[in-house]
Design an enzyme around this catalytic site. Structure first.
Site, PDB file in Angstrom:
ATOM      1  N   LYS A 105       8.330  10.890  74.007  1.00  0.00           N
ATOM      2  CA  LYS A 105       8.044   9.538  74.492  1.00  0.00           C
ATOM      3  C   LYS A 105       9.335   8.742  74.417  1.00  0.00           C
ATOM      4  CE  LYS A 105       4.572   7.037  75.944  1.00  0.00           C
ATOM      5  NZ  LYS A 105       3.380   7.423  76.709  1.00  0.00           N
TER       6      LYS A 105
ATOM      7  N   ASP B  91       4.642   4.653  81.809  1.00  0.00           N
ATOM      8  CA  ASP B  91       3.688   4.174  80.799  1.00  0.00           C
ATOM      9  C   ASP B  91       3.652   2.660  80.996  1.00  0.00           C
ATOM     10  OD1 ASP B  91       2.211   5.159  78.129  1.00  0.00           O
ATOM     11  OD2 ASP B  91       3.148   3.265  77.615  1.00  0.00           O
TER      12      ASP B  91
HETATM   13  P1  NDP Z   1       0.359  -0.955  82.559  1.00  0.00           P
HETATM   14  O1  NDP Z   1       1.644  -1.547  82.187  1.00  0.00           O
HETATM   15  O2  NDP Z   1       0.105  -0.565  83.960  1.00  0.00           O
HETATM   16  O3  NDP Z   1      -0.826  -1.911  82.121  1.00  0.00           O
HETATM   17  C1  NDP Z   1      -1.000  -2.303  80.797  1.00  0.00           C
HETATM   18  C2  NDP Z   1      -2.130  -3.307  80.719  1.00  0.00           C
HETATM   19  O4  NDP Z   1      -2.411  -3.583  79.347  1.00  0.00           O
HETATM   20  C3  NDP Z   1      -1.795  -4.640  81.355  1.00  0.00           C
HETATM   21  O5  NDP Z   1      -2.971  -5.244  81.817  1.00  0.00           O
HETATM   22  C4  NDP Z   1      -1.205  -5.423  80.176  1.00  0.00           C
HETATM   23  O6  NDP Z   1      -1.319  -6.819  80.301  1.00  0.00           O
HETATM   24  C5  NDP Z   1      -2.080  -4.949  79.039  1.00  0.00           C
HETATM   25  N1  NDP Z   1      -1.304  -4.994  77.801  1.00  0.00           N
HETATM   26  C6  NDP Z   1      -0.110  -4.387  77.550  1.00  0.00           C
HETATM   27  N2  NDP Z   1       0.313  -4.672  76.310  1.00  0.00           N
HETATM   28  C7  NDP Z   1      -0.609  -5.492  75.790  1.00  0.00           C
HETATM   29  C8  NDP Z   1      -0.748  -6.126  74.531  1.00  0.00           C
HETATM   30  N3  NDP Z   1       0.175  -5.982  73.555  1.00  0.00           N
HETATM   31  N4  NDP Z   1      -1.872  -6.869  74.335  1.00  0.00           N
HETATM   32  C9  NDP Z   1      -2.804  -7.014  75.308  1.00  0.00           C
HETATM   33  N5  NDP Z   1      -2.721  -6.434  76.525  1.00  0.00           N
HETATM   34  C10 NDP Z   1      -1.658  -5.683  76.748  1.00  0.00           C
HETATM   35  O7  NDP Z   1       0.162   0.297  81.562  1.00  0.00           O
HETATM   36  P2  NDP Z   1      -0.794   1.550  81.738  1.00  0.00           P
HETATM   37  O8  NDP Z   1      -2.066   1.137  82.375  1.00  0.00           O
HETATM   38  O9  NDP Z   1      -0.004   2.652  82.307  1.00  0.00           O
HETATM   39  O10 NDP Z   1      -1.068   1.931  80.200  1.00  0.00           O
HETATM   40  C11 NDP Z   1      -2.172   1.395  79.453  1.00  0.00           C
HETATM   41  C12 NDP Z   1      -2.428   2.264  78.239  1.00  0.00           C
HETATM   42  O11 NDP Z   1      -2.730   3.607  78.652  1.00  0.00           O
HETATM   43  C13 NDP Z   1      -1.266   2.402  77.262  1.00  0.00           C
HETATM   44  O12 NDP Z   1      -1.784   2.559  75.963  1.00  0.00           O
HETATM   45  C14 NDP Z   1      -0.613   3.704  77.695  1.00  0.00           C
HETATM   46  O13 NDP Z   1       0.140   4.290  76.657  1.00  0.00           O
HETATM   47  C15 NDP Z   1      -1.844   4.523  78.029  1.00  0.00           C
HETATM   48  N6  NDP Z   1      -1.637   5.663  78.907  1.00  0.00           N
HETATM   49  C16 NDP Z   1      -1.061   5.524  80.138  1.00  0.00           C
HETATM   50  C17 NDP Z   1      -0.903   6.622  80.963  1.00  0.00           C
HETATM   51  C18 NDP Z   1      -0.397   6.496  82.346  1.00  0.00           C
HETATM   52  O14 NDP Z   1      -0.468   7.497  83.069  1.00  0.00           O
HETATM   53  N7  NDP Z   1       0.101   5.367  82.783  1.00  0.00           N
HETATM   54  C19 NDP Z   1      -1.274   7.959  80.500  1.00  0.00           C
HETATM   55  C20 NDP Z   1      -1.962   7.997  79.235  1.00  0.00           C
HETATM   56  C21 NDP Z   1      -2.097   6.891  78.474  1.00  0.00           C
HETATM   57  P3  NDP Z   1      -0.008  -7.700  80.645  1.00  0.00           P
HETATM   58  O15 NDP Z   1       0.180  -7.534  82.124  1.00  0.00           O
HETATM   59  O16 NDP Z   1      -0.371  -9.066  80.245  1.00  0.00           O
HETATM   60  O17 NDP Z   1       1.122  -7.143  79.835  1.00  0.00           O
END
Ligand code: NDP
Length: 448
Positions: free
Chosen positions: A126, A166
């Protein structure tokens, strides 16, 4: 917890006392694999636990870049190359101001077992940076990505380490990172996944994590004679994972009631239907706007500033899809009181340890991210396969493979949990099956 596992955990807590997310991830996995360590003394003899909690390599570097006003900015870049027993390091890059070594070590550690569960040849890693894309222009993001790659390119490669996206790293960032890698190395290779479909990407890679979470949910509900159809579903986040999980819930006849971002949550009691989903997609993925804007178009919905969705309305299913530790004990209790029967993790480690304990004791279905969100990295594995064969599968082919993969992971969890005498415990099933394959490979490959 097994005595040997506890000893290793206690020492780790002393050594890295400030890395609380990493220690939390290790504790969650160690609790489960204790059942295996109890009956297989070889893992203690080979000191596998001490070895598996230390990354093979951690790279930390300076990322200087220039903003649009000509001012110099500096961020910190990281790549944690955690374990390569099963294949090249594989795992996403996260760009978010909260990024630090503890968070990346927790994500890299979980990634080892997740990748193992997919059955594909991928080690765990990562990386990322404390860079905040919010408020930055495309040009600034490009300059940052180029500077980040100016160092990272030395450490990665199609057979060495293959990063993906991510939080904060989507198609735009992967494009800039890939372009700079190609420029520096003078080689066009599958060094990153999540590439655009026009130049080496796989169909459904953006959708795969969210779709996979929902395929896994359907499998888990089927075991209890239930299905997603007609169910009320709470989803947190509005990013890549959340938005595609929402789409698949709709496809399977469920009612999506919420989405959120780090500012707050919207609840739409009428359900976020196809038309509303398209609006949110445009709002969040293209315009990178705040979820609150949903109310400007759909004023009947409610917005809860600073709140997460859990317990804000009655729901059968909860899919935390935003970030780590976003569902605590109090919120788990609120879910239960509001009729929830199933919590499936779309994000990585979104549920706190005490909340997991409560959910499991309450006889709700609980599945950890290392199993439920593995469709994303699984499809990254499919992208690597397509790149090495210099071909591209159709959307339908990838979707079929993704469904099969999630079914296979679900079956592995069920079977392994039963074998260790804890039927229905997806954390035990996922952690033990994932760990065993990696640990056995480490033993086969000697003390390296
Ligand atoms: P994105 O950046 O596309 O979206 C993240 C979302 O979560 C946004 O809505 C963001 O809101 C919100 N968010 C991020 N940080 C925080 C925080 N500290 N508190 C509250 N809301 C938060 O990321 P992904 O959708 O790709 O990833 C989401 C999760 O899934 C993560 O845990 C990631 O590790 C996991 N994941 C992702 C994969 C992938 O293929 N992308 C694969 C496997 C797991 P805001 O816009 O306000 O920041």
């Amino acid at each position: 917890m097994n005595k040997y596992a506890l000893e290793v955990l206690e020492n780790l807590k002393k050594k890295y006392y400030w890395e609380k997310e990493f220690l939390q991830a290790v504790e969650e996995v160690f609790k489960s694999i204790s059942l295996l360590i109890d009956i297989e003394p070889i893992y203690q003899k080979e000191r596998i636990l001490e070895r598996i909690v230390e990354p093979e390599r951690v790279i930390i570097f300076r990322v200087p870049w220039m903003d649009d006003r000509g001012e110099i900015r500096v961020n910190t870049g990281y790549r944690v190359e955690f374990n390569s027993a099963l294949g090249p390091y594989k795992g996403g890059l996260r760009f978010h101001p909260s990024v630090n070594l503890s968070i990346l070590k927790f994500l890299g550690f979980d990634q080892i077992f997740k990748n193992s569960l997919t059955g594909l040849m991928m080690g765990g890693g990562k990386g990322g940076s404390d860079f905040d894309y919010k408020g930055k222009s495309d040009r600034e993001v490009m300059r940052f990505c180029q500077s980040f790659m100016n160092e990272l390119y030395r450490h990665i490669g199609a057979h060495t380490d293959v990063p993906a996206g991510d939080i904060g790293v989507g198609a735009r960032e992967i494009g800039y990172l890939f372009g700079q890698y190609k420029k520096l190395k003078n080689v066009f290779e599958g060094v990153l996944t999540g590439k655009s479909i026009n130049w080496g990407g796989s169909y459904l890679r953006p959708e795969a994590t969210g779709f996979g979470v929902v395929y896994f949910t359907e499998e888990a509900l089927n075991v209890r004679g239930e299905s997603i159809e007609g169910k009320r579903v709470l989803i947190s986040g509005a990013g890549n994972v959340a938005i595609h999980a929402a789409k698949k819930v709709l496809d399977l006849g469920g009612k999506v009631l919420s989405l959120s971002d780090s500012d707050g949550t919207i609840i739409d009691e009428d359900g976020i239907d196809e038309e509303k989903w398209k609006y949110v997609y445009e709002l969040k993925i293209y315009r990178r706007a705040r979820i609150k804007e949903y109310l400007e178009k759909y004023p009947h919905a409610k917005y809860y500033q600073g709140k997460r969705p859990w317990g804000l309305t009655k729901a059968d299913i909860a899919l935390p899809c935003a970030t780590e530790n976003e569902l605590n004990l109090e919120e788990a209790k609120a879910l239960k009181e509001n009729g929830c029967i199933c919590v499936i993790e779309g994000a990585n480690m979104p549920t706190t340890l005490d909340a997991i304990e409560f959910i499991q004791k309450s006889n709700m279905i609980f599945a950890p991210g290392i199993a439920a969100n593995a469709g994303g990295v699984g499809t990254s594995g499919f992208e690597m396969m397509q790149n090495s064969m210099m071909m591209q599968w159709t959307k339908e082919e990838v979707d079929e493979k993704l469904k099969r993969l999630m079914k296979h992971i679900h079956e592995t969890c069920i079977k392994t949990a039963e074998e260790v005498g804890t039927p229905g415990n997806y954390i035990n099933g996922a952690s033990i099956a994932g760990f065993k394959k990696v640990a056995d490979a480490m033993i086969d490959q000697g003390l390296v």
